[in-house]
Design an enzyme around this catalytic site. Sequence first.
Site, PDB file in Angstrom:
ATOM      1  N   GLU A 457      -0.953  -0.502  -3.196  1.00 10.82           N
ATOM      2  CA  GLU A 457      -2.026  -1.510  -3.223  1.00 10.82           C
ATOM      3  C   GLU A 457      -1.691  -2.804  -3.948  1.00 10.82           C
ATOM      4  O   GLU A 457      -2.594  -3.588  -4.247  1.00 10.82           O
ATOM      5  CB  GLU A 457      -3.332  -0.894  -3.784  1.00 10.82           C
ATOM      6  CG  GLU A 457      -3.898   0.194  -2.878  1.00 10.82           C
ATOM      7  CD  GLU A 457      -5.233   0.792  -3.347  1.00 10.82           C
ATOM      8  OE1 GLU A 457      -5.677   0.480  -4.460  1.00 10.82           O
ATOM      9  OE2 GLU A 457      -5.826   1.573  -2.579  1.00 10.82           O
ATOM     10  N   GLU A 554      -5.546   5.954   3.141  1.00 11.26           N
ATOM     11  CA  GLU A 554      -6.474   6.330   2.070  1.00 11.26           C
ATOM     12  C   GLU A 554      -7.889   6.095   2.547  1.00 11.26           C
ATOM     13  O   GLU A 554      -8.182   5.028   3.101  1.00 11.26           O
ATOM     14  CB  GLU A 554      -6.274   5.469   0.814  1.00 11.26           C
ATOM     15  CG  GLU A 554      -5.142   5.865  -0.083  1.00 11.26           C
ATOM     16  CD  GLU A 554      -5.231   5.185  -1.462  1.00 11.26           C
ATOM     17  OE1 GLU A 554      -6.336   4.790  -1.887  1.00 11.26           O
ATOM     18  OE2 GLU A 554      -4.175   5.047  -2.097  1.00 11.26           O
TER      19      GLU A 554
END
Length: 882
Positions: A457, A554
């Site tokens: 991320e 995710e």
Amino acid sequence: MRLRLLLLLALCGAVPTAAARSLSLRGSWRIRSGNGSLELPGKVPGCVHSALFQRGLIQDPYYRFNDLKYRWISLDNWTYSKQFKIPFNISKWQKVNLIFEGVDTVAKILLNSVPIGKTDNMFKRYSFDITTVVRSVNSLELRFQSPVLYAAEQSKAHTSYRVPPACPPPAQKGQCHVNFIRKEQSSFSWDWGPSFPTQGIWKDVRIEAYNICHLNFFTFSPMYDNHTQGWNLEIESSFDVVSPKPISGQVIVAIPKLQTQQTYSLELQPGERIVELFVKINKNATVETWWPHGHGNQTGYNMTILFKLDGGLSIEKSAKVYFRTVELIEESIEGSQGLSFYFKINGLPIFLKGSNWIPADSFQDRVTSDLLRLLLQSAVDANMNTLRVWGGGIYEQDEFYGLCDELGIMVWQDFMFACALYPTDQGFLDSVRAEVTHQIRRLKSHPSIIVWGGNNENEAALMMNWFKINASELHTYVSDYVVLYVKNIRQIVLARDKTRPFIISSPTNGAKSVEEGWLSANPYDENFGDVHFYDYTNDCWNWKNFPKARFVSEYGYQSWPSFSTLEKVSSKKDWSYSSKFSLHRQHHADGNNEMLLQIGFHFKLPEGTDPLQTFKDTIYLTQVMQAQCVKIETEFYRRSRSEIVDGKGHTMGALYWQLNDIWQAPSWASLEYGGKWKMLHYFARHFFAPLLPVGFEDQDVLFIYGVSDLHSDCKAAVTVRVHTWSSLEPLCSAETQHFVMEAGRAVLLYKELVPVLLARCGNCTRQSCVVSFYLSTDSQESQLGSPTNHHFLSSLNETVGLQKAHITAIISQQGDTFVFDLETSAVAPFVWLDVGSVPGRFSDNGFLMTEKTRTILFYPWKPTSKSELEQAFHVTSLTDTY
Ligand SMILES: *[C@@H]1O[C@H](CO)[C@@H](O)[C@H](O)[C@H]1NC(C)=O
Ligand SMILES: *[C@@H]1O[C@H](CO)[C@@H](O)[C@H](O)[C@H]1NC(C)=O
Ligand SMILES: *[C@@H]1O[C@H](CO)[C@@H](O)[C@H](O)[C@H]1NC(C)=O
Ligand SMILES: *[C@@H]1O[C@H](CO)[C@@H](O)[C@H](O)[C@H]1NC(C)=O
Ligand SMILES: *[C@@H]1O[C@H](CO)[C@@H](O)[C@H](O)[C@H]1NC(C)=O
Ligand SMILES: *[C@@H]1O[C@H](CO)[C@@H](O)[C@H](O)[C@H]1NC(C)=O
Ligand SMILES: *[C@@H]1O[C@H](CO)[C@@H](O)[C@H](O)[C@H]1NC(C)=O
Ligand SMILES: *[C@@H]1O[C@H](CO)[C@@H](O)[C@H](O)[C@H]1NC(C)=O
Ligand SMILES: *[C@@H]1O[C@H](CO)[C@@H](O)[C@H](O)[C@H]1NC(C)=O
Ligand SMILES: *[C@@H]1O[C@H](CO)[C@@H](O)[C@H](O)[C@H]1NC(C)=O
């Protein structure tokens, strides 16, 4: 892959003798606090927290609020020491090394009071030359510095510009500046985990003494040659030649089962030497490839490598070699603007089904092989084929990857950088380079690892400006990003591993990010690469909220672990949803309310008068909600595999957040701390089934898709049934004609207007009825299982006719398994069988019971008895909470 190092000693009397000796320094050490007020024995591998706990000096660190109470442990500077004798004549050896497979984290090392080195990266392997310092009796000392203080110091020293985030959100009750230390990033706290920044020697430590020549390490990479259509094996071995003269000899590589044996001659100059061998696998042999779980066998071949060197030195190694190819396919898609993003294994496109892996404990010394096996077997039992080893944890232990090889679990391996920006001063980069080099070397021979990911991320953090960086300063951070992940990590990966792809981040737009200078304006673009998706405020039953992306690595919803798990770390006053404890354990700000909000969309919240029962009912409902939400979302991704709608779709991966828990607390996990299956994990077993019917509604039309992960087409028919909530007999049941279910596709099988379906089936209403459906096929492969699925026509807070179900169970034993013969008085949604903390799992759980009787099996993980199960057994279904 298990490497076995056999050192065959050939003593020929000459001095120095060509041989090696090794002394393990595992076991008992002394541990001392900074000012010496505490001194205790401690195990290596291990950490200070575990030593204090084992000695009875602290309680279980996970109990109640102990994470706060024991903060002092990580703020102190501890010293590890050990006195030891060398059981062989030390002066006979030309070279003596002290090797640490892992030190956590910042330490000065002294041998016999002489400083021999420093450590500052828990992911590196350290080898110190102690030839001139070692004696026959030694004292070894590691003076640790508090990782929290070290990180703060490093951050303070970085004066030119800030490197955010400084501190975690207050709800995490964590420590600051973790991005300044090469240590498990989640050890300073995460939104699912406590802050326990450990100190200690967390991996193996030993002394190695040798003469003439020593084999340091050995790796191999099987590769398929598209031109010759044959398999090759690249073998790399590293030697330390301490003899002043070159040494020569032979290497013999053999894989008997593949009728392959090759001999090479070898000459090694003094110094550190790398030997590269290129072995051609005999083309007459049939090589069976390694397949992911659900797609074939995990066939591997025994290989031996024998080095026969001058002076009678011979070194033999053996290993298991697996053959497979992996490609990441990013190509244009008809009807879409973007690029595909999917993996081909052995040339076959495979939908990646699974979850994300986090460290299994804050204290790695508590993570046993048995625990790893239990968790990974549970992943496979839920029909998963992939786990992403997330970048905020650790590069897992060797056993982990060995088990993934054996079980057919594909691993998406992040490098350990997560949700932060990182410094790029030379010291930091050098440390990272050594870390990356070591980890690739350690892991690259595992077929299970199919992709390296640069970070978690961080592309998104920068481009979505999580850290409120001024536009005028962005270029500094972009440049740091490229330096760290592209010019260093990627460069090392490309140079050292040609057998799997590398992607720079997750989420990323893949080739599109590269094109945009390694960072995309919107890394969450559904047309490219992978996405992460979280939404706690909108109704999760509405599939239209979900991204029809290429790959979703995710996504998820929280739930609470079961009462039996919480009970172990709490006391009576904690047992309510709004207790101080319940708030303390929730590390995701407002997470507890988000769960209630999501439950409230479709279920009644408990209103009972018994506080303990209300707490248990709420826990149950959080698990029902989570299971249902992730089911709907995952089924949406799986049914999007073969279609493009408005340019979106061709989804080829669904990895929900998260598989396992680090402690007993609310989180996105489907396995509780210790391995107990939450309702979600039982649901995953169904929604990841190889052959799955998926139902959903669009504008009053019920659609049923058939999803096949099989390798061959099969004939199938769908049976659709309508039940009223008030009767155990179906209102109607109809089977469609047989049609072909194509291999590796998701296709529409059935559609009908809901009002038409209901009118046809006895005029029941949305509130009074529920639809169930299943596939019948002629496929052998589908013996792997195709579950019955169902579709709710209304929220469960507004059903009509749903009665309180009385469910009884008769338990009997059959070999190692226990049989639960269930009988219900009424249709029961979300039937939950619970045997408290008796370890094991059921064959199914959390199911919709529409028949009067049903048999469920219980597979215990430890010996148990019928009477123990009878005592622990409790059954709940939805109406019990009303
Ligand atoms: C030693 O350190 C501990 C923990 O930091 C502290 O509680 C204690 O007061 C200190 N003792 C002395 C004598 O300084
Ligand atoms: C730990 O060591 C650092 C410097 O290395 C020092 O500043 C700090 O006071 C020490 N902490 C304790 C509790 O002794
Ligand atoms: C150890 O080896 C050295 C050199 O070979 C020799 O001089 C010495 O006597 C040996 N010591 C013992 C205790 O065997
Ligand atoms: C090998 O060749 C096949 C067929 O030509 C092609 O589909 C595949 O992508 C190639 N594999 C690699 C790894 O280049
Ligand atoms: C492969 O088989 C052929 C025919 O039996 C034989 O002539 C050849 O030597 C074999 N090759 C190897 C490398 O074993
Ligand atoms: C897998 O192994 C089994 C047992 O060795 C064998 O019967 C089967 O044919 C193999 N399957 C494949 C797809 O190779
Ligand atoms: C492969 O090696 C393992 C471990 O050394 C051994 O147990 C096994 O029997 C070997 N298998 C074959 C087929 O030789
Ligand atoms: C951004 O720039 C403004 C004005 O130049 C400054 O006041 C502010 O502190 C800066 N913010 C950060 C986070 O650096
Ligand atoms: C069920 O919940 C929904 C969403 O909260 C609400 O709009 C509806 O009124 C509820 N129905 C009943 C019968 O309570
Ligand atoms: C449903 O109701 C309609 C109109 O009342 C009636 O014609 C029809 O026969 C009913 N269908 C069933 C299956 O009961």
